[in-house]
Write an enzyme that holds these catalytic residues in place. Structure first.
Site, PDB file in Angstrom:
ATOM      1  N   ASP A 117       0.852  -1.196   0.000  1.00  0.00           N
ATOM      2  CA  ASP A 117       0.000   0.000   0.000  1.00  0.00           C
ATOM      3  C   ASP A 117       0.885   1.242   0.000  1.00  0.00           C
ATOM      4  O   ASP A 117       2.006   1.209   0.511  1.00  0.00           O
ATOM      5  CB  ASP A 117      -0.850   0.053   1.279  1.00  0.00           C
ATOM      6  CG  ASP A 117      -2.069  -0.848   1.209  1.00  0.00           C
ATOM      7  OD1 ASP A 117      -2.453  -1.279   0.112  1.00  0.00           O
ATOM      8  OD2 ASP A 117      -2.645  -1.108   2.289  1.00  0.00           O
ATOM      9  N   ARG A 121      -1.065  -0.729  -8.677  1.00  0.00           N
ATOM     10  CA  ARG A 121      -2.451  -0.309  -8.399  1.00  0.00           C
ATOM     11  C   ARG A 121      -2.453   1.220  -8.502  1.00  0.00           C
ATOM     12  O   ARG A 121      -1.640   1.874  -7.845  1.00  0.00           O
ATOM     13  CB  ARG A 121      -2.872  -0.730  -6.986  1.00  0.00           C
ATOM     14  CG  ARG A 121      -4.217  -0.122  -6.565  1.00  0.00           C
ATOM     15  CD  ARG A 121      -4.426  -0.155  -5.048  1.00  0.00           C
ATOM     16  NE  ARG A 121      -4.486  -1.491  -4.512  1.00  0.00           N
ATOM     17  CZ  ARG A 121      -4.167  -1.779  -3.243  1.00  0.00           C
ATOM     18  NH1 ARG A 121      -3.753  -0.838  -2.415  1.00  0.00           N
ATOM     19  NH2 ARG A 121      -4.231  -3.020  -2.812  1.00  0.00           N
TER      20      ARG A 121
END
Ligand code: FDA
Length: 305
Positions: free
Chosen positions: A130, A182
């Protein structure tokens, strides 16, 4: 104004200590968080898988202040990967380097994340790093590119945020590496020196980054609930002949469940990010900051029950 206040509150540990046992706050959290244990999170993944939706499990928690906490988080991720494998679930994991000890020392963060990646590799699984606030962008990308990706090219990916001015350069760097990215808008309050203050610029930058990743990248994760952008991704894929198995849409647990299911029905891949654990407060506050109307919406629903 409300967004920045909520993001400010998201960083106040004392407020979390106060609200964590308040029933109302816990109920609000349950809309976006799949419980506090691995068992509740896996049950949520089973339900998603039954609808043809894959998942990425996130054990909530951000920067840890002791080595013991970092190692404990690492151990829990190993257990999550074991349980995913045993239950043959369609799921991978998302990790924050600061939760694995990066703020204590780069060496500790690296040692713990490599343990997670070794386990992911053993199962042919995948862990996404992340992206946290811009204070961590360089560290995260450098660790990813030089210390992790060479050893785990198929098992680790990174996140880029279209709110940051630097992101198109990072997209080019990622496309040259052929690593998995992402793309998201970015959930943190950032200074105008590093991020676009105007949402229209963030959205424009998202679309440009997404186009480049879809055309030249490696299986990008298109993480957004923005229907205009999702429709643009579908249009672009058709125009350029990009097959629907060369990218995936990603959304957050509890957000736009209708759209998640519709996207699957249309034949696209959909992955839902499933956060769980006791440290839900900063995560909940970031979700409320994205859509303050959620406060009224959830309060209304809770009062009705
Ligand atoms: P935007 O905020 O413009 O919202 C578009 C529309 O989506 C809204 O009009 C509303 O209808 C709906 N919507 C959005 N948020 C909602 C909410 N909370 N509740 C209800 N409806 C909502 N960020 C980051 O900084 N680092 C990371 O690693 C990640 N990882 C990540 C993974 C995945 C799978 C997703 C989907 C998102 C992230 N994010 C993230 C968060 C991301 O940066 C961003 O903050 C949110 O996705 C909200 O932005 P949207 O792209 O949805 O657009």
């Amino acid at each position: 104004m409300l967004r920045s206040s909520l993001l400010y509150l998201s960083r106040q540990q004392r407020i979390f200590d106060f609200v964590k046992n308040v029933g109302f706050a816990r109920k609000m959290a349950s809309r976006f968080v799949a419980g506090e244990t691995i068992a509740t999170a896996l049950a949520a993944v089973e339900q998603l898988n039954a609808k043809g939706i894959t998942a990425s499990l996130d054990l909530l928690g951000e920067s840890v202040s002791s080595e013991a906490e970092a190692r404990d988080t690492g151990r829990q991720y190993l257990e999550i990967l074991d349980r995913i494998e045993q239950k043959k679930l369609q799921a991978n994991v998302s990790v924050k380097l600061t939760a694995l000890g990066q703020d204590i020392s780069d060496e500790l963060g690296l040692e713990v994340v490599r343990q997670v990646l070794d386990r992911a590799k053993q199962y042919n699984s995948f862990a996404r790093l992340d992206m946290e606030s811009s204070a961590y962008t360089d560290r995260t990308l450098d660790t990813f590119e030089h210390k992790l990706y060479p050893d785990y090219p198929a098992n680790v990916g990174v996140v880029l945020q279209s709110s940051l001015r630097r992101t198109l350069d990072d997209v080019e760097r990622a496309n040259r590496l052929k690593c998995r990215v992402r793309i998201c808008k970015g959930a943190y309050l950032e200074p105008a020196t590093v991020a676009f203050p105007d949402k229209a610029d963030v959205d424009r930058n998202y679309v440009e980054a997404m186009h480049r990743l879809m055309e030249h990248g490696n299986y990008p994760g298109i993480a957004t609930h923005d229907e205009l952008i999702i429709n643009e991704a579908k249009r672009f894929a058709k125009e350029r002949g990009i097959a629907s198995d060369r990218f995936e849409f990603q959304m957050l647990y509890g957000v736009r469940r209708d759209l998640q299911e519709q996207i699957v029905k249309e034949g696209y891949r959909m992955r839902v990010y499933v956060p769980f654990g006791s440290q839900w407060y900063p995560y909940l506050m970031r979700r409320l900051a994205e859509r303050p109307a959620n406060i009224a919406f959830m309060a209304g629903n809770i009062v009705k029950e």
